[in-house]
Design an enzyme around this catalytic site. Structure first.
Site, PDB file in Angstrom:
ATOM      1  N   GLY A 103      35.324  84.421 -65.797  1.00 47.74           N
ATOM      2  CA  GLY A 103      33.652  83.398 -65.835  1.00 47.74           C
ATOM      3  C   GLY A 103      33.076  86.109 -65.793  1.00 47.74           C
ATOM      4  O   GLY A 103      33.890  86.786 -66.059  1.00 47.74           O
TER       5      GLY A 103
ATOM      6  N   ILE B 241      39.765  77.836 -67.134  1.00 51.54           N
ATOM      7  CA  ILE B 241      39.801  75.951 -67.270  1.00 51.54           C
ATOM      8  C   ILE B 241      40.138  76.764 -68.634  1.00 51.54           C
ATOM      9  O   ILE B 241      40.988  75.310 -69.352  1.00 51.54           O
ATOM     10  CB  ILE B 241      38.704  75.535 -66.951  1.00 51.54           C
TER      11      ILE B 241
ATOM     12  N   TYR C  84      23.404  72.990 -56.446  1.00 57.17           N
ATOM     13  CA  TYR C  84      23.992  74.298 -56.818  1.00 57.17           C
ATOM     14  C   TYR C  84      23.991  75.256 -55.036  1.00 57.17           C
ATOM     15  O   TYR C  84      25.292  75.307 -54.718  1.00 57.17           O
ATOM     16  CB  TYR C  84      23.727  75.505 -57.766  1.00 57.17           C
TER      17      TYR C  84
END
Ligand code: AKB
Length: 313
Positions: free
Chosen positions: A12, A36, A139
């Site tokens: 990320g 992932i 979130y």
């Protein structure tokens, strides 16, 4: 014994740069990058789905991991598209990491939080450490719950969990995904390529932001602070600089005078409207000597310098 670090979410925006920075300190062999995705072109990479408890435990055991940096999360804007999916990933992932820390007796864990923990009924102009946390995004809700879970594991099991509330993070090496502050990265990419910019946040939307160098330094400095000085075990406020889209436009115009931004706010405006404008990070300063180095001008010069090289190629 040497530290063995597992970074979850290494592909990320922050994970990419944190992996590089930790490898400079500890060496490539001591820092496992995981995500992932099946194949990422980095050495010492393992595919790990953090929502799969057995797979995570196996990875930690098999590699003798002693520290985890858990960066995998669904951010604010993407979370609103699919709230229960976001909640599941954010909470299951966190609980698996905390359980791995407790059961496998890890030395230290880093779990970031966010300015999205704030929402209604607080001081937006200069948001203090202990303002009410009433977020209105999934979130934000997951991060408020997450902060409390971190504190719970510290208090009840003595797990050394540490956290900062990241503002919007701006860097030139990796792209953000699914956030409300993402415009502040994209705007530089457009400007350097000679395009104008369409902002999904309106003029006047001041938000707390931070240059990547500062964010990585804050993360590593907190993790290297002696445990007794880490007094807050929910999450620390940290501040970089605050600006609105027209401020960053003006900063860019010093380099590209013809650069223009137009404003077409979308659903992300509603999210941004409830977030802080400025963060009071005095507790982080007092407890572990935190201070940011980059303001909007310094950050803009560095972003443009590096992106110009990137797009030349
Ligand atoms: C987002 O915009 O969702 C993130 C954040 C502020 O945590 N960048």
């Amino acid at each position: 014994m040497k530290d063995k670090i597992l970074i979850i979410g290494a592909g990320g925006q922050i994970g990419t740069e944190l992996t590089e920075a930790l490898r400079q300190i500890y060496g490539v062999d001591q820092v496992i990058a995981s995500d992932i995705r099946e194949n990422i072109e980095v050495p010492n990479y393992l595919k790990v789905d953090v929502t799969d408890r057995a797979a995570l435990f196996e990875c930690v055991r098999a590699n003798g991991v002693s520290q985890i940096y858990h960066l995998a999360a669904i951010l604010s804007a993407r979370g609103e598209q699919n709230p229960l999916w976001a909640w599941n990933i954010n909470m299951t992932g966190l609980i698996n990491v905390l359980e791995a820390g407790r059961e496998l007796k890890l030395d230290r864990i880093f779990v970031p939080s966010t300015i999205a923990v704030f929402g209604i009924d607080y001081d937006r102009e200069n948001t203090g450490q202990f303002e009410p946390l009433i977020p209105e995004t999934v979130y934000g809700i997951s991060k408020v719950a997450g902060e409390s879970w971190c504190n719970y594991y510290f208090k009840n099991y003595g797990l050394d969990v540490r956290s900062v509330r990241y503002p919007g993070i701006i860097g030139y090496k990796s792209m953000p995904g699914g956030g409300t502050t993402d415009y502040a990265v994209d705007i530089y990419h457009q400007a350097v390529q000679g395009f104008n910019f369409v902002s999904f946040l309106n003029k006047g939307t001041i938000l707390p932001m931070m240059y990547m160098d500062d964010a990585i330094r804050a993360t590593i400095e907190l993790m290297q602070t002696p445990a007794e000085r880490v007094k807050i075990r929910t999450s620390y406020n940290i501040a970089g600089c605050s600006f609105a889209p027209e401020d960053v436009t003006q900063a860019i115009q010093k380099f590209f005078p013809h650069f223009q931004t137009t404003y077409v706010p979308d659903f992300r405006q509603t999210i941004a409207d409830l977030w802080p404008k400025r963060i009071d990070d005095s507790r982080a300063r007092e407890d572990w000597n935190w201070h940011a180095k980059y303001d909007l001008e310094l950050m803009t010069a560095d972003m443009i310098k590096h992106l110009a090289i990137k797009y030349q190629h």
